[in-house]
Design an enzyme around this catalytic site. Structure first.
Site, PDB file in Angstrom:
ATOM      1  N   SER A  73       3.021   2.341  37.032  1.00  0.00           N
ATOM      2  CA  SER A  73       4.516   2.207  37.156  1.00  0.00           C
ATOM      3  C   SER A  73       4.786   3.709  37.581  1.00  0.00           C
ATOM      4  CB  SER A  73       4.866   1.942  35.611  1.00  0.00           C
ATOM      5  OG  SER A  73       6.067   1.941  35.940  1.00  0.00           O
ATOM      6  N   TYR A 104      38.778   1.221  51.639  1.00  0.00           N
ATOM      7  CA  TYR A 104      39.380   2.479  52.505  1.00  0.00           C
ATOM      8  C   TYR A 104      39.992   3.468  51.536  1.00  0.00           C
ATOM      9  CZ  TYR A 104      42.536   5.362  54.922  1.00  0.00           C
ATOM     10  OH  TYR A 104      43.322   6.414  55.366  1.00  0.00           O
ATOM     11  N   CYS A 138       7.642   6.252  46.105  1.00  0.00           N
ATOM     12  CA  CYS A 138       8.517   6.779  47.065  1.00  0.00           C
ATOM     13  C   CYS A 138       9.037   8.243  46.530  1.00  0.00           C
ATOM     14  CB  CYS A 138       9.864   6.079  46.885  1.00  0.00           C
ATOM     15  SG  CYS A 138       9.341   4.115  47.196  1.00  0.00           S
ATOM     16  N   ASN A 153       9.219  -4.932  42.735  1.00  0.00           N
ATOM     17  CA  ASN A 153       9.733  -5.152  41.334  1.00  0.00           C
ATOM     18  C   ASN A 153      10.468  -6.596  41.135  1.00  0.00           C
ATOM     19  OD1 ASN A 153      10.077  -2.436  39.704  1.00  0.00           O
ATOM     20  ND2 ASN A 153       9.786  -1.938  41.837  1.00  0.00           N
ATOM     21  N   ALA A 172       9.588  -1.161  47.741  1.00  0.00           N
ATOM     22  CA  ALA A 172       9.515  -1.289  46.404  1.00  0.00           C
ATOM     23  C   ALA A 172      10.451  -2.379  45.601  1.00  0.00           C
ATOM     24  CB  ALA A 172      10.057   0.440  45.714  1.00  0.00           C
ATOM     25  N   ALA A 197       4.434  -1.097  40.559  1.00  0.00           N
ATOM     26  CA  ALA A 197       5.686  -1.928  40.449  1.00  0.00           C
ATOM     27  C   ALA A 197       5.693  -3.453  40.160  1.00  0.00           C
ATOM     28  CB  ALA A 197       6.444  -1.730  41.697  1.00  0.00           C
ATOM     29  N   ARG A 242       5.781  -2.194  24.433  1.00  0.00           N
ATOM     30  CA  ARG A 242       6.015  -3.318  25.106  1.00  0.00           C
ATOM     31  C   ARG A 242       4.789  -4.359  24.880  1.00  0.00           C
ATOM     32  NH1 ARG A 242       8.753  -2.080  31.088  1.00  0.00           N
ATOM     33  NH2 ARG A 242      10.275  -0.410  30.207  1.00  0.00           N
TER      34      ARG A 242
END
Lengths: 472, 472
Positions: free
Chosen positions: B40, B448, B44, B326, B322, B12, B72
């Site tokens: 990456s 509400y 979790c 990040n 996490a 991360a 990238r």
């Protein structure tokens, strides 16, 4: 001799004040005058009763009149209308079931609520045209939809008047005029019952308190659900057949209907206040200070008849919603009981359910409104998943967030989606109360686990994108 | 000549930093060394893969190595372990697939993550004892549960090592050691798969970061789900049969098992940092300033190997989660790209799913911890409905909220329930970031509508009750 606290109006604000005052100061005489036959009911729940999700009307009544009298020691008088207030002599004039009398007070709360507005066109008084401002109307609508009087329900006299239909037509096609919260909720529950719903809105989009980015998601969903939208269309009148509404007439033609629900907003009930010399604010609702005090000594106002302080706009606004009514009523109750308590401001948070969607807003989201307050609003809209990409139940959430360019201050947000939007708007509302910048929102440590969120919650992603736009 | 940004660790924090730096400063050479075969991925999400809710391991990989390289422009080297850092010469020593070499850097990020801890007892290295700190382990556990190697899955070399079972026993009874988030999630997904789960926790309650009021709700639910709880029981060892784990041994006796999952927490991986003269904080994790800078020039640290600033405690803490990983990685990426960016603090927000329940916390909830920081903690616990009393889907939510007596300042909350708890804790987290008092929380304008909340949301009710207690 004990003091007397008189409350005018027995709904959220009134009964919250009465209950809290009596609880905190048992020696206080607390008298509530309610002109109708119900108190302390959930107006927000009425669409779900009409839908049938809520089976009995009684379920919408949080506390019964008997409980207020017997368990809370409140002198509650149903079918008692307060005709006049005299702040000089500290008395109210009351029309009861048998006579008209005067009642003195030491403290007075005006909790007269709001009345439904109707468009200034012919026909809004026809039979089978409803506004949904009382349990009686909710009852009458459901009775009509269910196909005649429901003998198991105990209709009170107001209800009987409303429910006296002239024909026994089966209402299959229904016109809903106005696409605010009530209009959308009614359109949704009526189509859920299998009705053919036509929704009329004068402006180009539903939900005037929202931006088009959010509103169009709602509109698309309504169309998917089978609701016919007439947007940007003014209703020019309601036509009748045998005395009952038979068509919604617009500048673009006539749409035959068997029933009409009007949801074009509410206006504060202020006649009593005005007659008593109680000042209204610029919004037309009763002006108060932070303690809900009006300009008249020992006269308070709370709930849908009064203004509230809008924290982001930093000025009084008319935002008639349930939480502030309850909270402000309770604050008045504490104050009257001897513990001066501020009501607290609002940020204009609201949410509604439309089909599978949750639609929510908070703060200032209208650019023109924000500019009139001296802000330079910048907005960005993002759509992101509600849960981890691999977790079932993930749904897109659209967030439109607005901030002030110079200060970077968060101004508000609108949000729509099918998975936990209602409680996500609370994060934005809390940030607004705190006066946070968008950069601060971007850095909030929000909860993440795959079944409930993405690592960057959609609120954080919106803040990240908006913060980037502010940097440009 | 262009500068080089070297990142150690491709999860991360590391990949967020690499991606952001390359995006904001395309001329920068960004090199990531990852000693394993994955980058990456969602740690979790592993329990849900083991459960079968997530079908393929690939779904847990947010961005593939190929995408990082091809789209990238990041020089990502898998199976490359950084053996040493020399801050004087600004070089790292790397063991690659074929050789060991040196790589110079202008900026360095240590994102070495955390390692699972195991109890100091015999047997934790037996076959069929897992800790769930890698996709390989997740893969091996599921393979074992599915009844043998899954030929459709591409097992990498680490995975093969982990998955080389000595027997082909069908794991029906499973011991889970430790009842933190990983332990509870594993107990839940294993019982959902039909396993007979025994959960061992040394302390008297599950979830040490929570109060007993919240923990007992979780415990009751686990028992309902058929999990056998061994609370207040120390594990003294793991016994073996034919080289594989066969029993969990405790001071109260031996429980036969076919598999063990250890979830007793994690410790920061800091060996590399320590050898390079990078200072650790009191928590044992790498100390940094607000920009994630260590004491060594141009050496940053982020993610599970480093401390974070806890906003409520106002001191560095070790909270390996996490979102901060990040966010802090991204901040380092921006900083390295020329725009110095703070990482931001945390308030310790966390949430997990246990059966039907959402369990969440934020802030300081432990009285002793709060007192050690100079607070005088007062706590109250309430249970309230998640929706209007008449609306379907309503479920009880238990909220335990803690505040400082003198200042009235909100310190934290724990919360548990089956209906939208995860995003309700965000309201409390936001209030903690803002340093609100409980009285301010009580006056928040939260959303509400009957399908989503009561008029007073459970968070508001908790604040109301706690504010009342502070007044006493």
């Amino acid at each position: 001799m004990s003091e007397t606290f008189v409350v005018v109006g027995g709904d959220a604000a009134g009964m919250s004040a009465a209950s809290k005052a009596k609880r905190d100061a048992p020696a206080l005489d607390v008298v509530v005058f309610e002109k109708g036959g119900y108190v302390s009911y959930s107006a927000c729940g009425m669409p779900y009763y009409i839908e049938g999700t809520v089976e009995d009307l009684d379920e919408l009544v949080a506390v019964t009149p008997e409980e207020f009298v017997d368990e809370r020691g409140i002198d509650l008088r149903l079918y008692h209308e307060v005709l006049a207030v005299d702040p000089e002599t500290r008395t109210v004039t009351v029309r009861g079931e048998d006579d008209t009398f005067e009642q003195s007070y030491d403290h007075l709360l005006l909790a007269t609520g709001a009345a439904a507005t109707t468009p200034p066109v012919d026909g809004t008084d026809l039979s089978c045209v409803f506004t949904l401002r009382s349990l009686d109307e909710a009852h009458a609508i459901r009775e009509r939809l269910d196909g005649g009087p429901d003998e198991t329900l105990d209709l009170d006299r107001d209800g009987q008047a409303v429910a006296s239909f002239l024909t026994d037509r089966d209402p299959r096609r229904i016109g809903v005029v106005g696409a605010g919260y009530v209009g959308l909720e009614m359109a949704d529950v009526l189509r859920a019952r299998g009705c053919d719903v036509h929704l009329f809105q004068r402006s180009a989009h539903v939900l005037s308190g929202y931006d088009a980015d959010v509103a169009t998601v709602v509109e698309d969903h309504l169309r998917e659900l089978g609701v016919t939208l007439h947007l940007g269309v003014s209703v020019t009148g309601l036509a009748a057949d045998a005395g009952e509404v038979s068509a919604v007439e617009t500048e673009e033609g006539s749409v035959p209907v068997d029933m009409v629900v009007v949801g074009t907003g509410v206006r504060p009930r202020t006649d009593l206040a005005v007659d008593a010399g109680v000042e209204l604010g610029e919004t037309g609702a009763i002006a108060t200070d932070a303690y809900r005090r009006t300009n008249r000594p020992d006269v308070y106002a709370a709930g849908d008849c009064a203004e509230v302080h809008h924290v982001v706009a930093d000025e009084p606004r008319y935002v008639p919603l349930a939480l502030a009514a309850n909270r402000h009523g309770r604050a008045v109750g504490r104050t009257v009981a001897g513990d001066p308590t501020v009501g607290g401001g609002v940020v204009g948070t609201a949410v509604t359910k439309v089909g599978d969607l949750e639609v929510a807003r908070t703060g200032l989201t209208d650019a023109e409104d924000a500019r009139s307050l001296g802000f330079d609003p910048v907005a960005r809209t993002i759509t992101a998943g509600s849960r981890a990409s691999y977790y079932p139940g993930r749904a897109p959430i659209t967030v439109r967030m607005v901030a002030d360019r110079d200060s970077g201050k968060l101004l508000g947000a609108g949000m729509v989606g099918a998975d936990v939007v209602a409680k996500r708007i609370d994060t934005v509302a809390t940030a607004l109360h705190a006066g946070m910048t968008v950069a601060e929102v971007e850095r909030l440590d929000l909860a993440y686990a795959p079944p409930f969120s993405t690592v960057w919650d959609p609120v954080l992603t919106a803040a990240k994108v908006l913060a980037g736009a502010l940097d440009e």
